[in-house]
Design an enzyme around this catalytic site. Structure first.
Site, mmCIF file in Angstrom:
data_model
loop_
_atom_site.group_PDB
_atom_site.id
_atom_site.type_symbol
_atom_site.label_atom_id
_atom_site.label_comp_id
_atom_site.label_asym_id
_atom_site.label_seq_id
_atom_site.Cartn_x
_atom_site.Cartn_y
_atom_site.Cartn_z
ATOM 1 C CE LYS A 135 -3.959 1.992 2.582
ATOM 2 N NZ LYS A 135 -4.869 1.783 3.739
ATOM 3 C CB SER A 163 -8.472 0.622 5.675
ATOM 4 O OG SER A 163 -9.197 1.816 5.836
ATOM 5 C CB SER A 188 -8.185 3.595 2.807
ATOM 6 O OG SER A 188 -7.323 2.987 3.770
#
Length: 476
Positions: free
Chosen positions: A69, A168, A144
């Site tokens: 990420k 997330s 997210s």
């Protein structure tokens, strides 16, 4: 990853495997936008992994490509956090989790898309464009860590790292049909991870199976002198613990999770509960009486911490700088130009909650509610070994459907947020399908009992095939 390690042991090289994933990225990621940057040095890293193998070295991830990420620092690669504010920032160091991946022999294949500064539930808040769900590109992948879920579901990486502040990792894992683990707060170092809400953020693995998540967590977990919030708790052999299954365990179903749950998702949950019973678990109902207060408490605490953490982005020290006639004007112009609407909204909410005259009424009360929620979980775990419930209130929704309605977007995390407030581990595994879209099953455990959750998830995946099903992704 188990299959890839077997291929590597049979003589296939990491360079060949990494090249296959790079080819797959070139073919399908243009539409899905799972990646923000592909590592130009991935094949070089793979070649070094092959050299280590030829010298007789072995490691739990030696030669395996892993996506990361884009809020976790990787030396030399951009770390944008999905924001114009850090669009050109390249950290000169690796986060601790990246150093541990490299020590285990992993190849960083690329950085994945996310909601700006991890604030969102759809990955539509990225300044560099929304990611799309591989099961239906007209729908969101969740957020997210949407990009990290997309690359696993689409087969452009065998596994990835995400972060989970309010769901997330688990929410996008559920919407994309992959497995995702949010570890206990303090289990995995956050050093080198750009902070959103420091008392809630955690790094965790996303992969096809609970077994792969166990393999990754064994590498990531442990005390880090660079992160004082990591705890001196032994790291068990998660792979060995998988075979303990769920026979003899008592698993609780919070009755509050069932109230108002969509009928189709309730049917998938009931089927999963029945399977857990057939695997030897005793399933009982439990109560978490303060659960309904988790969402409002979270949306005071998290924005308050965000307003403090993001104060450093003012044009003077990090990232974007918009020139102006004086310093105050430069601060305003930089933050106006650098932050997107959702980040600005949360900074304003957090600043208001922390301001004089409102601190006691909002932030202090939210922290008191957090204590009540944590005690609810403690009471539940006095009678059961784990909890089971839904991961999301619905399957993946169409892009843009909630973009102009922040409250509806926030409700996407209604089943995951309380776990972060209590600092507990949570695992999501694929639990079926509704109208062709994945449905997630969430397991929650006591602190530092990730091994128990992974064992339950592994047992569930031995009698189901939801995690083996693949979306039909169009190639370029």
């Amino acid at each position: 990853m188990t299959e890839l390690l077997a291929l590597l042991d049979s003589g296939v090289t990491s360079v060949e495997i990494t090249q296959a994933y790079l080819d797959r990225i070139a073919a399908v990621d243009g539409e899905l936008k799972g990646y923000l940057e592909v590592n130009a040095a991935a094949l070089e890293e793979a070649s070094r992994a092959d050299a280590r193998r030829r010298s007789g070295q072995r490691g739990p991830l030696l030669g395996i490509p892993i996506a990361v990420k884009d809020i976790i620092c990787v030396r030399g690669m951009r770390n944008t956090c999905g924001s114009r504010m850090l669009e050109h920032y390249r950290p000169p160091f690796d986060a601790t989790v990246i150093s541990r991946l490299r020590s285990a022999g992993a190849v960083v294949i690329g950085k994945t898309n996310l909601d700006e500064f991890a604030m969102g539930s759809s990955t539509e808040n990225s300044a560099f464009g929304a990611s799309r769900n591989p099961w239906d590109p007209s729908r969101v992948p969740g957020g997210s860590s949407g990009g990290s879920a997309v690359v696993v579901a689409a087969g452009t990486a065998p596994a990835s790292l995400g972060t989970d502040t309010g769901g997330s990792i688990r929410q996008p894992a559920a919407l994309c049909g992959v497995t995702g683990l949010k570890p206990t707060y303090g289990r995995v170092s956050r050093y080198g991870v750009v902070a959103y809400a420091s008392s809630l953020d955690q790094v965790g693995p996303m992969a096809r199976t609970a077994e792969d998540c166990a393999r990754l967590l064994g590498v990531l977990a442990g005390v880090d002198p660079a992160d004082s919030t990591t705890q001196p708790v032994d790291v068990p052999d998660y792979l060995a613990a998988l075979e303990s299954g769920c026979k003899g365990l008592r698993i609780g179903v919070p009755v509050q999770f069932l109230e108002g749950l969509d009928a189709s998702l309730r049917a998938r949950l009931d089927e999963a509960i029945k399977l857990l019973g057939q695997l030897g678990a005793t399933v009982v109902e439990v109560s978490l009486p303060h659960l309904s207060h988790a969402l409002p408490a979270y949306y005071i605490i998290a924005p308050a911490e965000a307003s403090s953490n993001l104060a450093r982005y003012d044009g003077a020290r990090y990232g974007l700088r918009t020139d102006a006639p004086d310093v105050q004007a430069m601060f305003r112009a930089t933050r106006h130009d650098g932050f997107g609407p959702e980040v600005k909204r949360r900074i304003l909410v957090g600043t208001y909650a922390l301001s004089a005259g409102y601190y006691d009424a909002y932030y202090l009360r939210a922290q008191q509610v957090r204590t009540l929620i944590r005690k609810d979980f403690e009471n539940a775990f006095a009678t059961v070994d784990a909890l089971v419930g839904p991961a999301t209130p619905q399957v993946a929704f169409p892009l843009g459907e909630k973009a102009d309605d922040p409250l509806q977007m926030y409700l996407s995390d209604i089943y995951t947020i309380a776990v972060n407030l209590a600092g507990l581990p949570g695992l999501v595994v694929p639990g079926g399908f509704d109208a062709g879209l994945p449905v997630g099953l969430q397991l929650i455990g006591p602190p530092f009992e990730e091994g128990r959750l992974l064992a339950i998830g592994h047992a569930f995946q031995q009698v189901t095939d939801f995690h083996r099903q693949r979306p039909m992704v169009a190639t370029a």
